[in-house]
Scaffold this motif. Sequence first.
Motif, PDB file in Angstrom:
ATOM      1  N   THR A 228       0.830  -1.201   0.000  1.00 34.18           N
ATOM      2  CA  THR A 228       0.000   0.000   0.000  1.00 34.18           C
ATOM      3  C   THR A 228       0.867   1.256   0.000  1.00 34.18           C
ATOM      4  O   THR A 228       0.642   2.193  -0.782  1.00 34.18           O
ATOM      5  CB  THR A 228      -0.929   0.009   1.227  1.00 34.18           C
ATOM      6  OG1 THR A 228      -1.755  -1.159   1.206  1.00 34.18           O
ATOM      7  CG2 THR A 228      -1.805   1.252   1.227  1.00 34.18           C
ATOM      8  N   ILE A 229       1.880   1.276   0.872  1.00 34.35           N
ATOM      9  CA  ILE A 229       2.771   2.436   0.944  1.00 34.35           C
ATOM     10  C   ILE A 229       3.565   2.573  -0.350  1.00 34.35           C
ATOM     11  O   ILE A 229       3.708   3.672  -0.899  1.00 34.35           O
ATOM     12  CB  ILE A 229       3.726   2.312   2.147  1.00 34.35           C
ATOM     13  CG1 ILE A 229       2.939   2.350   3.452  1.00 34.35           C
ATOM     14  CG2 ILE A 229       4.762   3.430   2.130  1.00 34.35           C
ATOM     15  CD1 ILE A 229       3.788   2.098   4.686  1.00 34.35           C
ATOM     16  N   SER A 232       1.420   3.875  -3.195  1.00 38.83           N
ATOM     17  CA  SER A 232       0.989   5.254  -2.971  1.00 38.83           C
ATOM     18  C   SER A 232       2.117   6.262  -3.128  1.00 38.83           C
ATOM     19  O   SER A 232       1.855   7.448  -3.387  1.00 38.83           O
ATOM     20  CB  SER A 232       0.387   5.400  -1.559  1.00 38.83           C
ATOM     21  OG  SER A 232      -0.710   4.534  -1.388  1.00 38.83           O
ATOM     22  N   TRP A 258      -8.394   5.735  12.558  1.00 33.03           N
ATOM     23  CA  TRP A 258      -7.488   6.235  11.518  1.00 33.03           C
ATOM     24  C   TRP A 258      -6.615   7.356  12.063  1.00 33.03           C
ATOM     25  O   TRP A 258      -5.427   7.413  11.772  1.00 33.03           O
ATOM     26  CB  TRP A 258      -8.286   6.717  10.317  1.00 33.03           C
ATOM     27  CG  TRP A 258      -7.408   7.026   9.139  1.00 33.03           C
ATOM     28  CD1 TRP A 258      -6.802   8.212   8.870  1.00 33.03           C
ATOM     29  CD2 TRP A 258      -7.015   6.134   8.103  1.00 33.03           C
ATOM     30  NE1 TRP A 258      -6.057   8.124   7.716  1.00 33.03           N
ATOM     31  CE2 TRP A 258      -6.171   6.849   7.221  1.00 33.03           C
ATOM     32  CE3 TRP A 258      -7.310   4.805   7.820  1.00 33.03           C
ATOM     33  CZ2 TRP A 258      -5.603   6.285   6.085  1.00 33.03           C
ATOM     34  CZ3 TRP A 258      -6.763   4.232   6.690  1.00 33.03           C
ATOM     35  CH2 TRP A 258      -5.909   4.965   5.834  1.00 33.03           C
ATOM     36  N   THR A 262      -2.601   7.419  12.295  1.00 35.40           N
ATOM     37  CA  THR A 262      -1.782   8.476  11.697  1.00 35.40           C
ATOM     38  C   THR A 262      -0.757   8.994  12.702  1.00 35.40           C
ATOM     39  O   THR A 262       0.399   9.263  12.352  1.00 35.40           O
ATOM     40  CB  THR A 262      -2.669   9.632  11.207  1.00 35.40           C
ATOM     41  OG1 THR A 262      -3.606   9.127  10.245  1.00 35.40           O
ATOM     42  CG2 THR A 262      -1.834  10.724  10.540  1.00 35.40           C
ATOM     43  N   LEU A 265       1.908   6.438  12.862  1.00 35.54           N
ATOM     44  CA  LEU A 265       2.745   6.550  11.664  1.00 35.54           C
ATOM     45  C   LEU A 265       3.777   7.662  11.840  1.00 35.54           C
ATOM     46  O   LEU A 265       4.955   7.483  11.497  1.00 35.54           O
ATOM     47  CB  LEU A 265       1.874   6.817  10.440  1.00 35.54           C
ATOM     48  CG  LEU A 265       2.611   7.135   9.132  1.00 35.54           C
ATOM     49  CD1 LEU A 265       3.517   5.989   8.720  1.00 35.54           C
ATOM     50  CD2 LEU A 265       1.609   7.453   8.015  1.00 35.54           C
ATOM     51  N   LEU A 283       2.449  11.916   5.636  1.00 37.56           N
ATOM     52  CA  LEU A 283       1.304  12.158   6.516  1.00 37.56           C
ATOM     53  C   LEU A 283       0.157  12.812   5.746  1.00 37.56           C
ATOM     54  O   LEU A 283      -1.021  12.485   5.975  1.00 37.56           O
ATOM     55  CB  LEU A 283       1.725  13.026   7.700  1.00 37.56           C
ATOM     56  CG  LEU A 283       2.667  12.346   8.706  1.00 37.56           C
ATOM     57  CD1 LEU A 283       3.136  13.336   9.760  1.00 37.56           C
ATOM     58  CD2 LEU A 283       1.993  11.141   9.360  1.00 37.56           C
ATOM     59  N   ALA A 286      -1.510  10.122   3.924  1.00 34.66           N
ATOM     60  CA  ALA A 286      -2.369   9.312   4.794  1.00 34.66           C
ATOM     61  C   ALA A 286      -3.733   9.975   4.971  1.00 34.66           C
ATOM     62  O   ALA A 286      -4.779   9.304   4.926  1.00 34.66           O
ATOM     63  CB  ALA A 286      -1.697   9.114   6.151  1.00 34.66           C
ATOM     64  N   THR A 289      -5.722   9.622   1.801  1.00 38.43           N
ATOM     65  CA  THR A 289      -6.252   8.260   1.692  1.00 38.43           C
ATOM     66  C   THR A 289      -7.483   8.089   2.569  1.00 38.43           C
ATOM     67  O   THR A 289      -8.456   7.440   2.172  1.00 38.43           O
ATOM     68  CB  THR A 289      -5.172   7.240   2.098  1.00 38.43           C
ATOM     69  OG1 THR A 289      -4.022   7.416   1.270  1.00 38.43           O
ATOM     70  CG2 THR A 289      -5.683   5.818   1.954  1.00 38.43           C
ATOM     71  N   LYS A 290      -7.445   8.663   3.754  1.00 34.95           N
ATOM     72  CA  LYS A 290      -8.599   8.599   4.657  1.00 34.95           C
ATOM     73  C   LYS A 290      -9.835   9.184   3.980  1.00 34.95           C
ATOM     74  O   LYS A 290     -10.922   8.597   4.028  1.00 34.95           O
ATOM     75  CB  LYS A 290      -8.282   9.352   5.949  1.00 34.95           C
ATOM     76  CG  LYS A 290      -9.468   9.494   6.891  1.00 34.95           C
ATOM     77  CD  LYS A 290      -9.119  10.386   8.072  1.00 34.95           C
ATOM     78  CE  LYS A 290     -10.327  10.632   8.966  1.00 34.95           C
ATOM     79  NZ  LYS A 290     -10.015  11.536  10.097  1.00 34.95           N
TER      80      LYS A 290
END
Length: 307
Positions: A228-229, A232, A258, A262, A265, A283, A286, A289-290
Motif C-alpha cells: 500500500t505504501i 501510494s 485512523w 496516523t 505513523l 502524513l 495518509a 487516503t482517509k
Amino acid sequence: MRKSEPIHTALLLALALGCSGQAPPPKTAPKLAPAALPAPAKGPASAAPVKPRTLYERLGGEVGIAALSEKLIEAMKGDAELGKNVAVSAALERGDTVRLKKLTKEFLCWASGGPQKYSGRALGEAHAPLRISQRDWELSLAHLRATLDALGVGGKERAELLALFEHTRGEIVQTLYDRMGGERGVNALAGDLVDALAKDRKLRKNKTVKAAFHEADPWMLRRLVADTIGQSTGGPQKYEGPPLAEALATVGFGDAEWDIATQILASVLHKHDVPPVERDELLRLAMTTKAELARDLARPKAEPAPE
C-alpha cells in the motif's frame, strides 16, 4: 574532483539543461573546387544562407549567461521553502558561491551551444544525495521563470530554455518512494508500523480491531501495508488485498482509529529518521487516503445483475 563539487551541482537542479547531449558543432575546413575545373559562368549574385544563431548567442553569450546564473543562484539560496529540504539546505550552507556560479555558467553555456565545456558530474549522480522532490523541482522552476522575466528573456529563447530544463526532470526528481529508501526502507517502515499498531492500547480498546490483529497473519499484514505504501508513493508495488475501504469498515476501523494510526505513523517515521519534507508528505498522503476511503464507503454499491 573536489569534495565540494556536489554542492555546486546541487543548485544545477534549476539549471540542468544539458542532458540533451548537445555539443558545439565540429569545425570543418571549407571545401575548395579542384583547380582543374573551369570557373563557373558568372551569373546573378545569390545571397549566402544565413546560419541560425544558437541559443547561447541569443542569450547574450557568456556575459548574458553569467548574469542569468548569478541572479538565479542568489534567488534559490534565499528561498526558505527550498531550504526545507535538509539535504539541499546543508549543501547550500557548505557552498562555495564563486565556484558554484562558475560551474553553473559553464554548464549553461555548454548546454545552449556555446564553446565552453561543463566539468561537473552527471546530473543523476550529482543530485541523488539531495533527494530532490517534485516540490523542489517546481520551486526551482519558479525561480528560473522569475529570473528570465527579470532579465527580459522571453519568446523563443524562454521556451527553449524551459524545454531543456524539463528534459532533465527524470534524472533529477526522485519519487517519495525513492526518497524513503526504496523497497528496503518501505519494508522496514511497514514492519514497524504494523507492530506498533497491533500493540497500541487505544486501538486495542476496539475489540473488533484487536481481534483482527490477533487473527491476521503478521507477515501477510506487513506485506499488504508495504504494498500500500509502495504503490501510494510511486514504487513498483501493487496492492492486491481486499478493497481497503471495505476491509477497514469490517473490523470497525473508523475515523477515530485512523487518526490514532496516523499519530503512530508519525512516531514510526520519526524513529526511522525520515526527513521532515518526506514525513510531512507521507502524513498528507495518509489523510488524503482517509478521505478517499470515506468517499468509497459512501458511494452506493452497484446492484448485482439479474441472472
